[in-house]
Design a protein around this motif. Structure first.
Motif, short mmCIF file in Angstrom:
data_model
loop_
_atom_site.label_atom_id
_atom_site.label_comp_id
_atom_site.label_asym_id
_atom_site.label_seq_id
_atom_site.Cartn_x
_atom_site.Cartn_y
_atom_site.Cartn_z
N ILE A 8 0.97 -1.11 0.09
CA ILE A 8 0.11 -0.02 0.12
C ILE A 8 0.91 1.34 0.10
CG2 ILE A 8 -1.70 1.40 1.49
CD1 ILE A 8 -2.81 -1.25 2.13
N LEU A 9 1.85 1.51 0.79
CA LEU A 9 2.61 2.43 0.84
C LEU A 9 3.45 2.70 -0.34
CD1 LEU A 9 4.33 2.12 4.53
CD2 LEU A 9 2.71 3.90 3.62
N GLN A 10 4.08 1.38 -1.19
CA GLN A 10 4.68 1.54 -2.29
C GLN A 10 3.90 2.10 -3.22
OE1 GLN A 10 8.03 1.05 -2.85
NE2 GLN A 10 7.67 1.82 -4.78
N GLN A 11 2.55 1.74 -3.46
CA GLN A 11 1.68 2.07 -4.52
C GLN A 11 1.50 3.52 -4.25
OE1 GLN A 11 -2.05 0.40 -4.87
NE2 GLN A 11 -2.76 1.34 -6.64
N THR A 12 1.26 4.00 -2.93
CA THR A 12 1.10 5.44 -2.69
C THR A 12 2.01 6.27 -3.21
OG1 THR A 12 -0.33 4.85 -0.85
CG2 THR A 12 0.74 7.08 -1.18
N GLU A 17 4.50 9.89 -7.24
CA GLU A 17 5.41 10.01 -8.27
C GLU A 17 4.96 10.27 -9.68
OE1 GLU A 17 8.32 6.95 -8.09
OE2 GLU A 17 9.24 7.59 -6.11
N LEU A 18 4.05 9.58 -10.24
CA LEU A 18 3.34 9.77 -11.16
C LEU A 18 2.74 11.28 -11.47
CD1 LEU A 18 2.27 8.89 -14.06
CD2 LEU A 18 0.39 7.80 -12.98
N LEU A 19 2.13 11.54 -10.24
CA LEU A 19 1.39 12.98 -10.12
C LEU A 19 2.42 14.07 -10.39
CD1 LEU A 19 -1.37 14.48 -9.41
CD2 LEU A 19 -0.44 14.84 -7.19
N PHE A 34 -5.29 14.90 -13.90
CA PHE A 34 -4.43 15.53 -12.89
C PHE A 34 -5.40 15.31 -11.67
CE2 PHE A 34 -2.27 18.49 -10.17
CZ PHE A 34 -0.96 18.07 -9.99
N ALA A 35 -6.53 15.91 -11.60
CA ALA A 35 -7.42 16.00 -10.45
C ALA A 35 -7.76 14.51 -10.03
CB ALA A 35 -8.39 16.69 -10.79
N ALA A 36 -8.16 13.64 -11.03
CA ALA A 36 -8.24 12.25 -10.89
C ALA A 36 -7.14 11.53 -10.10
CB ALA A 36 -8.62 11.58 -12.14
N GLN A 37 -6.01 11.84 -10.67
CA GLN A 37 -4.64 11.25 -9.98
C GLN A 37 -4.57 11.84 -8.46
OE1 GLN A 37 -3.12 8.80 -11.12
NE2 GLN A 37 -1.31 8.80 -9.57
N LYS A 38 -4.87 13.10 -8.17
CA LYS A 38 -4.84 13.51 -6.74
C LYS A 38 -6.05 12.92 -5.87
CE LYS A 38 -4.27 17.86 -5.64
NZ LYS A 38 -4.41 19.22 -5.58
N GLN A 39 -7.13 12.65 -6.67
CA GLN A 39 -8.18 11.91 -5.62
C GLN A 39 -7.88 10.53 -5.39
OE1 GLN A 39 -11.08 13.36 -4.53
NE2 GLN A 39 -11.08 11.29 -3.43
N LYS A 40 -7.15 9.87 -6.56
CA LYS A 40 -6.65 8.36 -6.25
C LYS A 40 -5.73 8.34 -5.11
CE LYS A 40 -4.56 4.53 -8.86
NZ LYS A 40 -4.19 4.05 -10.05
N ILE A 41 -4.77 9.39 -5.02
CA ILE A 41 -3.89 9.41 -3.94
C ILE A 41 -4.48 9.61 -2.75
CG2 ILE A 41 -1.92 10.71 -3.07
CD1 ILE A 41 -0.96 11.28 -5.92
#
Length: 69
Positions: A8-12, A17-19, A34-41
């Motif tokens: 979980i930590l590694q995926q976060t 990094e992708l963001l 970009f907003a979707a990626q922020k929400q995913k994080i």
């Protein structure tokens, strides 16, 4: 489905990094992706109950605060 805390930590970290790449390399900060990626994080952190201060490495923590602070 991720069950291991370390995973979980590694995926976060990878998603943060992708963001950063989406912003710095591709200039996508004003796009819906970009907003979707922020929400995913944000969801990963909430669902995983991640303590950003304690559990993220210094670089990821700095990037997190850059985009969420």
């Amino acid at each position: 489905m991720i069950t291991n805390r370390r995973e979980i930590l590694q995926q976060t970290v990878e998603e943060i990094e992708l963001l950063s790449k989406m912003h710095l390399m591709y200039g996508l900060q004003d796009e819906p992706c970009f907003a979707a990626q922020k929400q995913k994080i944000a969801d990963l952190i909430a669902d995983g109950r991640i303590n950003v201060r304690r559990e993220l490495d210094p670089v990821s923590r700095n990037l997190f605060h850059r985009y969420f602070g």
